[in-house]
Design a protein around this motif. Structure first.
Motif, PDB file in Angstrom:
ATOM      1  N   GLU A  54       0.824  -1.207   0.000  1.00 34.31           N
ATOM      2  CA  GLU A  54       0.000   0.000   0.000  1.00 34.31           C
ATOM      3  C   GLU A  54       0.860   1.260   0.000  1.00 34.31           C
ATOM      4  O   GLU A  54       0.538   2.233  -0.693  1.00 34.31           O
ATOM      5  CB  GLU A  54      -0.939  -0.006   1.198  1.00 34.31           C
ATOM      6  CG  GLU A  54      -2.041  -1.041   1.084  1.00 34.31           C
ATOM      7  CD  GLU A  54      -3.021  -0.962   2.234  1.00 34.31           C
ATOM      8  OE1 GLU A  54      -3.464   0.153   2.571  1.00 34.31           O
ATOM      9  OE2 GLU A  54      -3.339  -2.024   2.798  1.00 34.31           O
ATOM     10  N   ALA A  55       1.946   1.254   0.765  1.00 36.34           N
ATOM     11  CA  ALA A  55       2.846   2.411   0.779  1.00 36.34           C
ATOM     12  C   ALA A  55       3.394   2.678  -0.618  1.00 36.34           C
ATOM     13  O   ALA A  55       3.430   3.828  -1.072  1.00 36.34           O
ATOM     14  CB  ALA A  55       3.991   2.184   1.766  1.00 36.34           C
ATOM     15  N   ARG A  60       2.884   8.758  -4.365  1.00 41.30           N
ATOM     16  CA  ARG A  60       2.658  10.090  -4.933  1.00 41.30           C
ATOM     17  C   ARG A  60       2.482  11.128  -3.827  1.00 41.30           C
ATOM     18  O   ARG A  60       2.628  12.324  -4.064  1.00 41.30           O
ATOM     19  CB  ARG A  60       1.413  10.095  -5.821  1.00 41.30           C
ATOM     20  CG  ARG A  60       1.696   9.683  -7.232  1.00 41.30           C
ATOM     21  CD  ARG A  60       0.435   9.701  -8.075  1.00 41.30           C
ATOM     22  NE  ARG A  60       0.264   8.351  -8.578  1.00 41.30           N
ATOM     23  CZ  ARG A  60      -0.694   7.495  -8.211  1.00 41.30           C
ATOM     24  NH1 ARG A  60      -1.613   7.836  -7.401  1.00 41.30           N
ATOM     25  NH2 ARG A  60      -0.740   6.289  -8.683  1.00 41.30           N
ATOM     26  N   TYR A  61       2.107  10.648  -2.647  1.00 39.78           N
ATOM     27  CA  TYR A  61       1.820  11.530  -1.512  1.00 39.78           C
ATOM     28  C   TYR A  61       2.725  11.138  -0.351  1.00 39.78           C
ATOM     29  O   TYR A  61       2.531  10.096   0.271  1.00 39.78           O
ATOM     30  CB  TYR A  61       0.352  11.398  -1.108  1.00 39.78           C
ATOM     31  CG  TYR A  61      -0.580  11.470  -2.293  1.00 39.78           C
ATOM     32  CD1 TYR A  61      -0.894  12.697  -2.871  1.00 39.78           C
ATOM     33  CD2 TYR A  61      -1.120  10.313  -2.850  1.00 39.78           C
ATOM     34  CE1 TYR A  61      -1.736  12.767  -3.980  1.00 39.78           C
ATOM     35  CE2 TYR A  61      -1.963  10.373  -3.949  1.00 39.78           C
ATOM     36  CZ  TYR A  61      -2.263  11.601  -4.515  1.00 39.78           C
ATOM     37  OH  TYR A  61      -3.084  11.659  -5.605  1.00 39.78           O
ATOM     38  N   ASN A 117      13.776   8.729   4.797  1.00 40.44           N
ATOM     39  CA  ASN A 117      14.249   9.157   3.477  1.00 40.44           C
ATOM     40  C   ASN A 117      13.134   9.087   2.429  1.00 40.44           C
ATOM     41  O   ASN A 117      13.356   8.714   1.291  1.00 40.44           O
ATOM     42  CB  ASN A 117      15.431   8.270   3.031  1.00 40.44           C
ATOM     43  CG  ASN A 117      16.594   8.391   3.971  1.00 40.44           C
ATOM     44  OD1 ASN A 117      17.217   9.443   4.048  1.00 40.44           O
ATOM     45  ND2 ASN A 117      16.892   7.335   4.697  1.00 40.44           N
ATOM     46  N   ALA A 118      11.945   9.457   2.842  1.00 39.58           N
ATOM     47  CA  ALA A 118      10.755   9.314   1.991  1.00 39.58           C
ATOM     48  C   ALA A 118      10.901  10.022   0.647  1.00 39.58           C
ATOM     49  O   ALA A 118      10.406   9.535  -0.374  1.00 39.58           O
ATOM     50  CB  ALA A 118       9.525   9.814   2.729  1.00 39.58           C
ATOM     51  N   LYS A 119      11.578  11.151   0.620  1.00 39.30           N
ATOM     52  CA  LYS A 119      11.715  11.905  -0.639  1.00 39.30           C
ATOM     53  C   LYS A 119      12.415  11.071  -1.704  1.00 39.30           C
ATOM     54  O   LYS A 119      12.151  11.225  -2.896  1.00 39.30           O
ATOM     55  CB  LYS A 119      12.451  13.214  -0.393  1.00 39.30           C
ATOM     56  CG  LYS A 119      11.605  14.195   0.402  1.00 39.30           C
ATOM     57  CD  LYS A 119      12.077  15.606   0.205  1.00 39.30           C
ATOM     58  CE  LYS A 119      11.319  16.599   1.034  1.00 39.30           C
ATOM     59  NZ  LYS A 119       9.896  16.507   1.039  1.00 39.30           N
ATOM     60  N   LYS A 120      13.292  10.183  -1.291  1.00 39.90           N
ATOM     61  CA  LYS A 120      13.986   9.300  -2.226  1.00 39.90           C
ATOM     62  C   LYS A 120      13.024   8.307  -2.891  1.00 39.90           C
ATOM     63  O   LYS A 120      13.248   7.874  -4.005  1.00 39.90           O
ATOM     64  CB  LYS A 120      15.099   8.545  -1.487  1.00 39.90           C
ATOM     65  CG  LYS A 120      15.808   7.497  -2.307  1.00 39.90           C
ATOM     66  CD  LYS A 120      16.810   6.731  -1.480  1.00 39.90           C
ATOM     67  CE  LYS A 120      17.333   5.535  -2.254  1.00 39.90           C
ATOM     68  NZ  LYS A 120      18.125   4.638  -1.449  1.00 39.90           N
TER      69      LYS A 120
END
Length: 123
Positions: A54-55, A60-61, A117-120
């Motif tokens: 699901e992640a 996108r968010y 490090n979600a932006k990655k």
């Protein structure tokens, strides 16, 4: 290598494999635990991989991605607790629980790293 599917993520592969190990080990749990401990440990272990899936689909968010990773982290820790109960009740050998506990610690570290490090990972 660019990852295009959640099944390519090492953390997903490890979580899926660990859930299958939990399933196999829990087959030997007593029948009177079927609707309690057995169901709970199977559900939580499977939820780790499901929440990673699901992640991946919500990347996108950033906030939604992190939230689902957090859910996966929670389920992994819950699985560790159920495995400890199984060991203390005499359904699992300490060595079996310990190997799975160590694997879930690796999975937890990977999930935390992805969230930090979600932006990655997000689009």
């Amino acid at each position: 290598m660019k990852i295009t599917r959640h099944t390519e993520l090492e953390v997903f592969q490890r979580a899926f494999k660990a859930a299958m190990q939990v399933f196999e080990l829990s087959k030997s749990f007593p029948k009177d635990e079927m609707y309690s401990l057995t169901d709970q440990v199977r559900r939580s272990s499977r939820s780790v991989a499901a929440n990673i899936t699901e992640a991946w689909r919500k990347r996108r968010y950033e906030a939604a991605f992190i939230s689902k990773l957090s859910d996966a982290e929670t389920e992994a820790a819950e699985t560790q607790t159920w495995l400890l109960f199984a060991e203390r009740c005499g359904y699992l050998a300490d060595s079996e629980r310990s190997v799975l506990d160590d694997e879930y610690e690796v999975i937890l570290r990977m999930l935390v790293s992805m969230a930090v490090n979600a932006k990655k990972w997000t689009l």
